[in-house]
Scaffold this motif. Structure first.
Motif, PDB file in Angstrom:
ATOM      1  N   PHE A 267      98.868  56.546  -6.966  1.00 50.86           N
ATOM      2  CA  PHE A 267      98.516  55.765  -5.780  1.00 50.86           C
ATOM      3  C   PHE A 267      99.815  55.517  -5.005  1.00 50.86           C
ATOM      4  O   PHE A 267     100.692  54.794  -5.482  1.00 50.86           O
ATOM      5  CB  PHE A 267      97.859  54.449  -6.187  1.00 50.86           C
ATOM      6  N   ILE A 268      99.932  56.118  -3.834  1.00 51.22           N
ATOM      7  CA  ILE A 268     101.228  56.144  -3.146  1.00 51.22           C
ATOM      8  C   ILE A 268     101.112  55.549  -1.747  1.00 51.22           C
ATOM      9  O   ILE A 268     100.229  55.919  -0.961  1.00 51.22           O
ATOM     10  CB  ILE A 268     101.785  57.565  -3.046  1.00 51.22           C
ATOM     11  N   ALA A 269     102.041  54.634  -1.443  1.00 51.25           N
ATOM     12  CA  ALA A 269     102.234  54.129  -0.085  1.00 51.25           C
ATOM     13  C   ALA A 269     103.491  54.791   0.466  1.00 51.25           C
ATOM     14  O   ALA A 269     104.603  54.495   0.025  1.00 51.25           O
ATOM     15  CB  ALA A 269     102.382  52.605  -0.086  1.00 51.25           C
ATOM     16  N   TRP A 270     103.296  55.715   1.400  1.00 46.82           N
ATOM     17  CA  TRP A 270     104.429  56.432   1.974  1.00 46.82           C
ATOM     18  C   TRP A 270     105.167  55.557   2.978  1.00 46.82           C
ATOM     19  O   TRP A 270     104.571  54.692   3.626  1.00 46.82           O
ATOM     20  CB  TRP A 270     103.968  57.694   2.705  1.00 46.82           C
ATOM     21  N   SER A 271     106.433  55.850   3.141  1.00 49.83           N
ATOM     22  CA  SER A 271     107.185  55.372   4.300  1.00 49.83           C
ATOM     23  C   SER A 271     107.660  56.606   5.058  1.00 49.83           C
ATOM     24  O   SER A 271     107.531  57.729   4.573  1.00 49.83           O
ATOM     25  CB  SER A 271     108.367  54.517   3.854  1.00 49.83           C
ATOM     26  N   GLY A 272     108.186  56.416   6.263  1.00 47.56           N
ATOM     27  CA  GLY A 272     108.700  57.554   7.024  1.00 47.56           C
ATOM     28  C   GLY A 272     107.633  58.486   7.550  1.00 47.56           C
ATOM     29  O   GLY A 272     107.920  59.626   7.919  1.00 47.56           O
ATOM     30  N   HIS A 273     106.395  58.017   7.609  1.00 46.14           N
ATOM     31  CA  HIS A 273     105.314  58.841   8.149  1.00 46.14           C
ATOM     32  C   HIS A 273     105.469  59.034   9.650  1.00 46.14           C
ATOM     33  O   HIS A 273     105.459  60.159  10.150  1.00 46.14           O
ATOM     34  CB  HIS A 273     103.960  58.187   7.842  1.00 46.14           C
ATOM     35  N   GLU A 274     105.602  57.930  10.373  1.00 41.31           N
ATOM     36  CA  GLU A 274     105.528  57.991  11.832  1.00 41.31           C
ATOM     37  C   GLU A 274     106.640  58.838  12.450  1.00 41.31           C
ATOM     38  O   GLU A 274     106.438  59.463  13.486  1.00 41.31           O
ATOM     39  CB  GLU A 274     105.554  56.582  12.428  1.00 41.31           C
ATOM     40  N   CYS A 275     107.783  58.868  11.828  1.00 39.33           N
ATOM     41  CA  CYS A 275     108.921  59.588  12.405  1.00 39.33           C
ATOM     42  C   CYS A 275     108.979  61.045  11.962  1.00 39.33           C
ATOM     43  O   CYS A 275     109.977  61.732  12.208  1.00 39.33           O
ATOM     44  CB  CYS A 275     110.218  58.875  12.063  1.00 39.33           C
ATOM     45  N   GLY A 276     107.926  61.539  11.296  1.00 36.13           N
ATOM     46  CA  GLY A 276     107.926  62.949  10.943  1.00 36.13           C
ATOM     47  C   GLY A 276     107.457  63.259   9.539  1.00 36.13           C
ATOM     48  O   GLY A 276     107.901  64.243   8.954  1.00 36.13           O
ATOM     49  N   ILE A 277     106.548  62.455   8.986  1.00 33.13           N
ATOM     50  CA  ILE A 277     106.004  62.576   7.626  1.00 33.13           C
ATOM     51  C   ILE A 277     107.123  62.860   6.600  1.00 33.13           C
ATOM     52  O   ILE A 277     106.999  63.701   5.720  1.00 33.13           O
ATOM     53  CB  ILE A 277     104.839  63.599   7.527  1.00 33.13           C
ATOM     54  N   HIS A 278     108.203  62.080   6.734  1.00 35.10           N
ATOM     55  CA  HIS A 278     109.381  62.266   5.893  1.00 35.10           C
ATOM     56  C   HIS A 278     109.166  61.776   4.459  1.00 35.10           C
ATOM     57  O   HIS A 278     109.675  62.383   3.517  1.00 35.10           O
ATOM     58  CB  HIS A 278     110.585  61.531   6.487  1.00 35.10           C
ATOM     59  N   GLY A 279     108.460  60.653   4.276  1.00 32.44           N
ATOM     60  CA  GLY A 279     108.325  60.085   2.944  1.00 32.44           C
ATOM     61  C   GLY A 279     107.655  61.028   1.973  1.00 32.44           C
ATOM     62  O   GLY A 279     108.147  61.273   0.859  1.00 32.44           O
ATOM     63  N   SER A 280     106.521  61.591   2.376  1.00 29.58           N
ATOM     64  CA  SER A 280     105.822  62.541   1.499  1.00 29.58           C
ATOM     65  C   SER A 280     106.637  63.819   1.341  1.00 29.58           C
ATOM     66  O   SER A 280     106.681  64.422   0.256  1.00 29.58           O
ATOM     67  CB  SER A 280     104.427  62.838   2.043  1.00 29.58           C
ATOM     68  N   LYS A 281     107.292  64.241   2.405  1.00 26.14           N
ATOM     69  CA  LYS A 281     108.115  65.455   2.344  1.00 26.14           C
ATOM     70  C   LYS A 281     109.202  65.339   1.277  1.00 26.14           C
ATOM     71  O   LYS A 281     109.331  66.211   0.398  1.00 26.14           O
ATOM     72  CB  LYS A 281     108.742  65.714   3.714  1.00 26.14           C
ATOM     73  N   PHE A 282     109.977  64.252   1.342  1.00 24.70           N
ATOM     74  CA  PHE A 282     111.098  64.130   0.415  1.00 24.70           C
ATOM     75  C   PHE A 282     110.640  63.785  -1.005  1.00 24.70           C
ATOM     76  O   PHE A 282     111.294  64.178  -1.978  1.00 24.70           O
ATOM     77  CB  PHE A 282     112.109  63.115   0.936  1.00 24.70           C
ATOM     78  N   TYR A 283     109.527  63.083  -1.126  1.00 25.92           N
ATOM     79  CA  TYR A 283     108.989  62.834  -2.473  1.00 25.92           C
ATOM     80  C   TYR A 283     108.636  64.148  -3.151  1.00 25.92           C
ATOM     81  O   TYR A 283     108.973  64.373  -4.320  1.00 25.92           O
ATOM     82  CB  TYR A 283     107.765  61.928  -2.404  1.00 25.92           C
TER      83      TYR A 283
END
Length: 429
Positions: A267-283
């Motif tokens: 169960f994941i709450a991403w950060s960095g979504h709005e500026c370019g889906i960065h949170g999921s990318k780097f995870y």
């Protein structure tokens, strides 16, 4: 009770954390709240830190000359677009309809600003259009909002291409303002847009329930905690995070009763979504073993609204699509399951053709503006998402094998969407 708790979680994010731009303390405050909640109910937690670009608006002026006078316009600057030179620029303005090659060719646009009638909330400033405008030596671009948007939304260009020579100063105005500009034959514009961009630390927040049969395989249930500049992001996407939290509690309580999922649920709450889906990318880049063993992704982006018209958008094989439609029919939900690209965190998973869907409420007139507040949210609005989500998760964690892969046309469309914005993991994994 899940509905009421989800409403209260949303209220905390919106009213206690406020605007939650990735890389700021408000996101960490929201993350800490999630961690405390998970720990209270015995849910295993993890965090993942990464660098995220933060775009600070130092100055943003947009004026047009009407009957000899300069008139300021309500607008937003496109974050991560190019700053103007200090002191701003005055440019001729040309309306080019949707920005087609034919319109640009006939519009005498060299060295000028162009007004493009395109809903910038639905179609962000993209690399393909920037390159097209570069071919015609356009100096700046102004996009419109959709007619139904309540205010001018904040939108994002690509941080990684902001210094490329094709990226130009970019602003957004409301469609009603654009209509007046065209009707009044406005032909001159002044822009003064200044940004400061820096890298800051941000955090993804996880609750984990281990699988009993296939613990190395994961079902990901996710939403994004961060909001845009200028918005408290109630529907986009505090409500989604609230649903993720309550689903984590629900499945932990099942585990406490001896009912354990076959697959691990993250169960994941991403950060960095709005500026370019960065949170999921780097995870995913930082956890390749997990990435390689994800079976299914259920993503939320804009749910829990007072008024909703739900649909699920994603990518999977026809067999999985049929199963998802079977689930909605069994629940008597008239929700279409549509296989098409969406610029959401699920796009990062699509690079490995992992089956995924994103649930949308379909009502976003206040999103990315100051109007995305608790006024748009109701406890009752969580009913259907919870019913649907539990059915999908139960299927995903218990299915013997969930096949990956997309039909060729969908695979190509997802790849082209990623290329259009420069977002996602296509070409990197």
């Amino acid at each position: 009770m899940m509905n009421e708790r989800a409403y209260e979680h949303t209220k905390y994010f919106v009213e206690e954390c406020g605007i939650r731009v990735a890389g700021t303390e408000s996101v960490i405050k929201g993350s800490d709240y999630i961690l405390d909640y998970y720990k209270k109910y015995g849910i295993k937690t993890e965090t993942h830190e990464f660098d995220v670009p933060v775009c600070e608006i130092l100055k943003s002026q947009l004026k047009v000359r009407e009957k000899g006078d300069w008139v300021s316009l309500n607008h937003t600057p496109a974050l991560f677009s190019r700053s103007t030179k200090p002191g701003g620029v005055t440019l001729p303005l040309v309306y080019v309809e949707d920005g087609s090659v034919a319109n640009l060719r006939s519009g005498d646009v060299k060295g000028k600003a162009v007004l493009i009638c395109r809903d910038a909330y639905m179609v962000y400033p993209d690399i393909k259009m920037y390159k097209r405008l570069k071919e015609f030596d356009v100096a700046a671009v102004i996009y419109t909002s959709g007619e139904g948007h309540w205010d001018v939304p904040y939108v994002y260009a690509n941080f990684e291409t902001m210094d490329e020579d094709y990226t130009i100063p970019t602003a957004v105005i409301h469609s009603s303002t654009a209509k007046e500009i065209v009707l009044n034959n406005v032909s001159e514009v002044f822009l003064d847009i200044q940004f400061n961009v820096s890298l800051k630390k941000s955090r993804n927040t996880l609750g984990i329930i281990e699988g009993s049969k296939y613990p190395e395989q994961s079902v990901v249930v996710c939403a994004h905690l961060d909001s845009t500049v200028g918005s408290t992001g109630a529907v986009d996407d505090a409500t989604g995070v609230a649903v993720v939290m309550e689903l984590a509690r629900y499945y932990q309580e099942l585990e406490n009763k001896g009912i354990q999922p076959d697959r691990t649920i993250r169960f994941i709450a991403w950060s960095g979504h709005e500026c370019g889906i960065h949170g999921s990318k780097f995870y995913l880049l930082d956890h390749p073993h997990i990435f390689d063993n994800i079976s299914f992704v259920l993503n939320f982006d804009g749910i829990g609204s007072v008024l909703s018209n739900y649909s699920a958008v994603g990518g999977c094989t026809p067999k999985i699509e049929a199963k998802l439609n079977e689930i909605t029919r069994s629940l008597d939900l008239d929700w279409p399951i549509v296989m098409e690209p969406a610029v959401v965190d699920a796009l990062n998973f699509a690079a490995k053709e992992i089956a995924h869907i994103t649930l949308f409420a379909g009502v976003g007139c206040g999103c990315h503006t100051k109007y995305d507040t608790m006024d748009l949210v109701s406890a009752a609005g969580f009913n259907s998402p919870f019913i649907f989500s539990k059915a999908v998760i139960d299927w995903a964690v218990g299915e013997d094998k969930i096949e990956h892969g997309f039909p060729p046309e969908l695979a190509e469309a997802l790849k082209e969407t990623s290329k259009m914005y420069g977002w996602g993991l296509f070409g990197l994994v």
